[in-house]
Write a protein that holds these residues in place. Sequence first.
Motif, mmCIF file in Angstrom:
data_model
loop_
_atom_site.group_PDB
_atom_site.id
_atom_site.type_symbol
_atom_site.label_atom_id
_atom_site.label_comp_id
_atom_site.label_asym_id
_atom_site.label_seq_id
_atom_site.Cartn_x
_atom_site.Cartn_y
_atom_site.Cartn_z
ATOM 1 N N PHE A 70 0.822 -1.212 0.000
ATOM 2 C CA PHE A 70 0.000 0.000 0.000
ATOM 3 C C PHE A 70 0.855 1.261 0.000
ATOM 4 O O PHE A 70 0.518 2.244 -0.676
ATOM 5 C CB PHE A 70 -0.928 0.008 1.214
ATOM 6 N N PHE A 71 1.970 1.262 0.739
ATOM 7 C CA PHE A 71 2.749 2.492 0.882
ATOM 8 C C PHE A 71 3.899 2.601 -0.120
ATOM 9 O O PHE A 71 4.468 3.686 -0.286
ATOM 10 C CB PHE A 71 3.290 2.602 2.311
ATOM 11 N N ILE A 72 4.239 1.515 -0.799
ATOM 12 C CA ILE A 72 5.274 1.594 -1.831
ATOM 13 C C ILE A 72 4.672 1.974 -3.176
ATOM 14 O O ILE A 72 5.277 2.722 -3.957
ATOM 15 C CB ILE A 72 6.034 0.252 -1.950
ATOM 16 N N SER A 73 3.476 1.488 -3.482
ATOM 17 C CA SER A 73 2.872 1.713 -4.800
ATOM 18 C C SER A 73 2.665 3.186 -5.148
ATOM 19 O O SER A 73 2.790 3.546 -6.326
ATOM 20 C CB SER A 73 1.546 0.954 -4.908
ATOM 21 N N PRO A 74 2.369 4.088 -4.207
ATOM 22 C CA PRO A 74 2.247 5.494 -4.603
ATOM 23 C C PRO A 74 3.544 6.087 -5.127
ATOM 24 O O PRO A 74 3.530 7.029 -5.921
ATOM 25 C CB PRO A 74 1.826 6.193 -3.301
ATOM 26 N N VAL A 75 4.689 5.542 -4.691
ATOM 27 C CA VAL A 75 5.986 6.054 -5.114
ATOM 28 C C VAL A 75 6.471 5.325 -6.360
ATOM 29 O O VAL A 75 6.931 5.956 -7.333
ATOM 30 C CB VAL A 75 7.031 5.901 -3.990
ATOM 31 N N ALA A 76 6.388 4.011 -6.337
ATOM 32 C CA ALA A 76 6.786 3.226 -7.509
ATOM 33 C C ALA A 76 5.604 3.223 -8.483
ATOM 34 O O ALA A 76 5.360 4.188 -9.184
ATOM 35 C CB ALA A 76 7.160 1.811 -7.078
ATOM 36 N N ASP A 77 4.875 2.165 -8.553
ATOM 37 C CA ASP A 77 3.582 2.067 -9.230
ATOM 38 C C ASP A 77 2.984 0.747 -8.799
ATOM 39 O O ASP A 77 3.667 -0.119 -8.265
ATOM 40 C CB ASP A 77 3.714 2.172 -10.761
ATOM 41 N N ASN A 78 1.690 0.578 -9.043
ATOM 42 C CA ASN A 78 1.011 -0.594 -8.494
ATOM 43 C C ASN A 78 1.529 -1.905 -9.073
ATOM 44 O O ASN A 78 1.622 -2.909 -8.372
ATOM 45 C CB ASN A 78 -0.508 -0.479 -8.688
ATOM 46 N N LEU A 79 1.879 -1.921 -10.359
ATOM 47 C CA LEU A 79 2.344 -3.160 -10.970
ATOM 48 C C LEU A 79 3.706 -3.575 -10.426
ATOM 49 O O LEU A 79 3.887 -4.722 -10.005
ATOM 50 C CB LEU A 79 2.399 -3.015 -12.490
ATOM 51 N N THR A 80 4.672 -2.653 -10.462
ATOM 52 C CA THR A 80 6.009 -2.972 -9.960
ATOM 53 C C THR A 80 5.958 -3.399 -8.501
ATOM 54 O O THR A 80 6.613 -4.364 -8.087
ATOM 55 C CB THR A 80 6.934 -1.754 -10.113
ATOM 56 N N THR A 81 5.159 -2.695 -7.707
ATOM 57 C CA THR A 81 5.015 -3.035 -6.292
ATOM 58 C C THR A 81 4.437 -4.433 -6.110
ATOM 59 O O THR A 81 4.933 -5.218 -5.287
ATOM 60 C CB THR A 81 4.111 -2.005 -5.595
ATOM 61 N N ALA A 82 3.394 -4.757 -6.873
ATOM 62 C CA ALA A 82 2.763 -6.069 -6.755
ATOM 63 C C ALA A 82 3.720 -7.180 -7.165
ATOM 64 O O ALA A 82 3.743 -8.250 -6.543
ATOM 65 C CB ALA A 82 1.497 -6.122 -7.613
ATOM 66 N N LEU A 83 4.512 -6.940 -8.192
ATOM 67 C CA LEU A 83 5.481 -7.946 -8.631
ATOM 68 C C LEU A 83 6.534 -8.200 -7.563
ATOM 69 O O LEU A 83 6.894 -9.349 -7.275
ATOM 70 C CB LEU A 83 6.151 -7.492 -9.935
ATOM 71 N N ILE A 84 7.031 -7.134 -6.949
ATOM 72 C CA ILE A 84 8.060 -7.280 -5.916
ATOM 73 C C ILE A 84 7.511 -8.018 -4.702
ATOM 74 O O ILE A 84 8.112 -8.981 -4.206
ATOM 75 C CB ILE A 84 8.595 -5.897 -5.506
ATOM 76 N N LEU A 85 6.344 -7.586 -4.198
ATOM 77 C CA LEU A 85 5.807 -8.180 -2.976
ATOM 78 C C LEU A 85 5.311 -9.604 -3.197
ATOM 79 O O LEU A 85 5.389 -10.445 -2.296
ATOM 80 C CB LEU A 85 4.679 -7.312 -2.429
ATOM 81 N N SER A 86 4.789 -9.926 -4.394
ATOM 82 C CA SER A 86 4.376 -11.305 -4.668
ATOM 83 C C SER A 86 5.587 -12.223 -4.734
ATOM 84 O O SER A 86 5.504 -13.402 -4.360
ATOM 85 C CB SER A 86 3.581 -11.380 -5.974
ATOM 86 N N THR A 87 6.719 -11.688 -5.202
ATOM 87 C CA THR A 87 7.957 -12.470 -5.189
ATOM 88 C C THR A 87 8.384 -12.762 -3.755
ATOM 89 O O THR A 87 8.814 -13.879 -3.436
ATOM 90 C CB THR A 87 9.075 -11.720 -5.931
ATOM 91 N N VAL A 88 8.275 -11.765 -2.885
ATOM 92 C CA VAL A 88 8.578 -11.981 -1.460
ATOM 93 C C VAL A 88 7.635 -13.029 -0.890
ATOM 94 O O VAL A 88 8.046 -13.918 -0.129
ATOM 95 C CB VAL A 88 8.455 -10.654 -0.680
ATOM 96 N N LEU A 89 6.369 -12.958 -1.259
ATOM 97 C CA LEU A 89 5.363 -13.887 -0.744
ATOM 98 C C LEU A 89 5.699 -15.328 -1.094
ATOM 99 O O LEU A 89 5.636 -16.228 -0.248
ATOM 100 C CB LEU A 89 3.987 -13.500 -1.306
ATOM 101 N N ILE A 90 6.063 -15.558 -2.354
ATOM 102 C CA ILE A 90 6.317 -16.928 -2.808
ATOM 103 C C ILE A 90 7.641 -17.455 -2.263
ATOM 104 O O ILE A 90 7.841 -18.676 -2.185
ATOM 105 C CB ILE A 90 6.291 -17.015 -4.349
ATOM 106 N N THR A 91 8.558 -16.557 -1.875
ATOM 107 C CA THR A 91 9.794 -17.030 -1.251
ATOM 108 C C THR A 91 9.579 -17.379 0.215
ATOM 109 O O THR A 91 10.312 -18.194 0.776
ATOM 110 C CB THR A 91 10.912 -15.969 -1.362
ATOM 111 N N ILE A 92 8.575 -16.760 0.835
ATOM 112 C CA ILE A 92 8.258 -17.095 2.225
ATOM 113 C C ILE A 92 7.610 -18.470 2.312
ATOM 114 O O ILE A 92 7.948 -19.295 3.160
ATOM 115 C CB ILE A 92 7.317 -16.033 2.834
#
Length: 449
Positions: free
Chosen positions: A141-163
């Motif tokens: 929620f707080f990274i996407s306003p600075v980056a963008d929603n797509l890039t943010t979702a890609l990064i955090l989903s990668t973190v999710l699948i590594t967890i």
Amino acid sequence: MKIAFVLLVLVNTIWASSGQDMTTTWVGIVCLFVFVIGYYMVATEENYHINKAKPALFMGTFIFVLIGIYNVINGLDSSALTRSVDHLILEIAEIFFFLLVAMTYIEVLIERRVFDTLKYNLVSRGYSYKKLFWLTGALAFFISPVADNLTTALILSTVLITIEKEKPTFLVPGAINIVVAANAGGAWSPFGDITTLMTWMAEKAPFTDFFYLFPAAFLGWVLTAWLLSLYVPADKPHFDVSTEMRVSVLKGGKVVMGLGVVTIVCAVLCQQLFKLPPMWGMVFGLSLLKLYSYQLKRRHHEELNTFKSIGKIEHDTLLFFFGILAAVGGLHFLGYLDLAVKLYDSLGATTVNIGIGFLSAIVDNVPVMSAVLKANPDMSMDQWLLVTMTAGIGGSLISFGSAAGVGVMGKLRGIYTFGSHMKYAWTVLAGYILSLVVWYVQFEILDLY
């Protein structure tokens, strides 16, 4: 239900058509039928075991082929079709290269073990699945306003699948949470989403006024996240100090992270200051990454092959975007998207703008928002902010209703699907409704903007 909705749009369009467009011709009806069938195949990919890029690519290209055949049979001038396709190619190319660079950076960060390190730091602290669920959502929620929603979702989903790689009770709600948070976070920033950027550049609202959408976006996400958290297991990911080796970022990984931030800044500056497409700044950032990979190998003999990283990205996701944008562009050329704009006069701005959120989930928020901006209905600033918010947040209602959702589907292939998303879609709808209520109280009753 969604197919019935599309068919209803067809009936209404035929009824409302003045005969000046192509919606009542055989090519208009056939193209809409192709879109409905293609959309059905995309939505049910897990049932037919067909990758969503295949039907999307087919319907996107075939619709324009059919229009070309119609023009030839009837001896019509194809100059308008050529201009439309040229404009569409430019639009798709900008998105295509933007995604290409974003995905390449993510793959390089994976190779440098950045996400493995983040996963180790999170899991080794003994955080439960619920706490990890809230952490990844808040970051989105707080990274996407600075980056963008797509890039943010890609990064955090990668973190999710590594967890966690095998626990759907954590992965599916976590993926939905990231998509909703990224879209909601992007909705209150002028460059957090393509739709907000389009509205800002069209001068429908000043830069700072987008921040007034923060309460509606934040509270809507919090409600959805809380409802989803009820389904997240309370236990912790497995972690054994004796078997889990400590992971650290490989050489150059931190520099690549810095270059990623620089690339995002360049994309914003290109749009805001230089009047260049954001894609230009992204590709410039890719050139910086490639130059750094050369320097890293020359001075430290450390291999950072960006071409290998490009080869690992989800090309099916890129082709899916090509197909969907082409298909919607074809329907727009035929005149179908104009119907949504004509409704402003008969139903009122608030009702139509709320409906835009549902339409953007079914089709795509970018061409829908583009159609609204081109029609330029007479609306006050609060209504322009409303349609910006609904177009951005509404895409979360369906898994592939937004760029963020499509990106996460690619990362969590076979886990986060249309079907798994729809099981929890009611939680997203609840948050969407709450966002609308907060907007109405803030803007229409209290005049706090």
